[in-house]
Design an enzyme around this catalytic site. Structure first.
Site, short mmCIF file in Angstrom:
data_model
loop_
_atom_site.label_atom_id
_atom_site.label_comp_id
_atom_site.label_asym_id
_atom_site.label_seq_id
_atom_site.Cartn_x
_atom_site.Cartn_y
_atom_site.Cartn_z
N GLY A 1 -61.44 74.22 -6.09
CA GLY A 1 -62.09 75.50 -6.30
C GLY A 1 -62.85 76.02 -5.09
O GLY A 1 -62.68 75.54 -3.98
N TYR A 2 -63.68 77.03 -5.35
CA TYR A 2 -64.35 77.81 -4.31
C TYR A 2 -63.27 78.35 -3.37
O TYR A 2 -63.25 78.10 -2.18
CB TYR A 2 -65.41 77.00 -3.56
CG TYR A 2 -66.57 77.88 -3.12
CD1 TYR A 2 -67.42 78.43 -4.08
CD2 TYR A 2 -66.78 78.18 -1.79
CE1 TYR A 2 -68.46 79.26 -3.69
CE2 TYR A 2 -67.82 79.01 -1.40
CZ TYR A 2 -68.65 79.55 -2.35
OH TYR A 2 -69.68 80.38 -1.98
N HIS B 1 -56.20 78.29 -0.08
CA HIS B 1 -55.76 78.01 -1.45
C HIS B 1 -54.79 79.10 -1.93
O HIS B 1 -53.76 78.81 -2.55
CB HIS B 1 -56.95 78.01 -2.42
CG HIS B 1 -57.99 76.98 -2.14
ND1 HIS B 1 -59.26 77.31 -1.71
CD2 HIS B 1 -57.99 75.63 -2.25
CE1 HIS B 1 -59.99 76.21 -1.57
NE2 HIS B 1 -59.24 75.17 -1.88
P1 AMP Z 1 -59.38 71.53 -1.86
O1 AMP Z 1 -59.83 72.55 -2.85
O2 AMP Z 1 -60.19 71.48 -0.61
O3 AMP Z 1 -59.14 70.18 -2.50
O4 AMP Z 1 -57.95 72.02 -1.36
C1 AMP Z 1 -56.91 72.26 -2.28
C2 AMP Z 1 -55.62 72.43 -1.52
O5 AMP Z 1 -55.75 73.53 -0.62
C3 AMP Z 1 -55.27 71.20 -0.67
O6 AMP Z 1 -53.86 70.99 -0.73
C4 AMP Z 1 -55.70 71.62 0.70
O7 AMP Z 1 -54.99 70.97 1.74
C5 AMP Z 1 -55.37 73.10 0.68
N1 AMP Z 1 -56.14 73.80 1.69
C6 AMP Z 1 -57.48 73.71 1.92
N2 AMP Z 1 -57.83 74.46 2.99
C7 AMP Z 1 -56.69 75.02 3.45
C8 AMP Z 1 -56.37 75.91 4.54
N3 AMP Z 1 -57.32 76.36 5.36
N4 AMP Z 1 -55.08 76.28 4.71
C9 AMP Z 1 -54.12 75.82 3.88
N5 AMP Z 1 -54.35 75.00 2.83
C10 AMP Z 1 -55.61 74.61 2.62
#
Ligand code: AMP
Length: 308
Positions: A46-47, A52
């Site tokens: 989230g956030y 995402h």
């Molecule tokens: P998180 O909410 O941080 O667990 O991220 C969820 C998904 O979004 C994971 O697969 C991350 O690798 C991906 N993600 C997070 N930041 C980015 C970004 N800047 N660009 C692309 N994918 C991202």
């Protein structure tokens, strides 16, 4: 998607509906599958930001039913990590997820996922060895338990959603390698897509944790991407050692001492010392003020590397 649950809002352009229980989630996905629909899945904490949303959009373009999960998974946070202050804004997340094309968001309470409590988890899914023991998995850093938390929750979510395709970001390069390995080793019937890192206009990799940064640290944090770009350019010109050294200087210039700045084989995460015929990841982690940030660049072999 033909789910009754969502029948009055089949392709939401506003907030995606939030499902709280495993039973609701299974019912919604089962109905879509009975209708022959393909399922795309985007796990998140989230956030939401554009990183995402790029994953949701990719799922929207390829799959009939797009499921996002929104779960700040406690088992992947160490005792001293930022679980309690991790930024949250569910209402905004549901709106952004819906606008990007998510059909539904699985947003369970911690007790729904870990009904026996966090102290009484008997079964973990763990990728062992090099992939989870180096970089972020080094015991002096987040440690292998971080990845054990990730693989356990992702395995549970895969079992609940049963996706045809699951989408991850290259931003968390080591996580993507670990997930691919888990899927291969345990024969999960899912295709893993890893999509490029989405960046702010000044190059900073988007991250929910960027919210921790004050203006000064936010500015300093741009050095991470600059250093990685320098590492790639100088490595191609003069070799990996020179590339890493130049990157280190770039970070030092703004007072950033990286936790790690390393070149590794993009698939095995073995250390590499020269650009040869395989893709190389240069990965960095650094504490920048209140935020621990990670970033990486993937250096693909070029003809020039192969000739040298
Ligand atoms: P998180 O909410 O941080 O667990 O991220 C969820 C998904 O979004 C994971 O697969 C991350 O690798 C991906 N993600 C997070 N930041 C980015 C970004 N800047 N660009 C692309 N994918 C991202």
């Amino acid at each position: 998607m033909n789910s009754n649950l969502l029948a009055d809002n089949p392709r939401p352009t506003v907030a995606a509906p939030a499902l709280r229980t495993k039973a609701e989630l299974r019912a919604a996905v089962a109905e879509a599958k009975r209708a022959g629909e393909t399922v795309g899945f985007v796990p998140t904490m989230g956030y939401l930001h554009d990183g995402h949303l790029s994953l949701i959009r990719a799922a929207r373009a390829e799959c009939d039913l797009v499921v996002m999960s929104l779960f700040v998974n406690p088992t992947q946070f160490g005792a001293s990590a930022d679980l309690d202050r991790y930024p949250r804004d569910e209402e905004r997340d549901l709106r952004l997820a819906g606008e990007a094309g998510a059909d539904l968001v699985f947003a369970p309470a911690v007790e729904e996922i870990y009904p026996n409590g966090l102290k009484d988890i008997a079964t973990y899914v763990e990728v062992t060895g090099q992939l989870t023991g180096v970089l972020d998995g080094d015991p002096s850093r987040r440690g292998p338990e971080h990845f054990r938390g990730v693989t356990t929750v992702v395995a549970k979510l895969f079992n609940l959603v049963g996706p045809d395709v699951a989408y991850f970001g290259q931003k968390d390069a080591q996580q993507a390698v670990v997930i691919r390995r888990m899927v291969r080793d345990l024969d999960f019937p899912v295709r893993i897509e890893v999509l490029p890192t989405v960046r702010e206009p000044d190059g900073l990799a988007m991250s929910s944790r960027n919210a921790y940064l004050g203006p000064e640290d936010r500015q300093r944090a741009t050095a991470l991407n600059r250093a990685l770009a320098t590492a790639e350019r100088r490595a191609r010109e003069g070799g990996l050692g020179i590339g890493l050294e130049s990157a280190r200087r770039e970070l030092a210039a703004v007072g950033i001492e990286p936790e790690y700045l390393e070149a590794r084989d993009a698939e095995t995460l073995e250390p590499v010392h020269a650009l040869e015929d395989r893709p190389v990841l240069v990965l960095v982690a650094a504490q920048v003020g209140p935020a621990r940030l990670i970033d990486n660049v993937l250096i693909r072999p070029t003809k020039a590397n192969l000739q040298s």
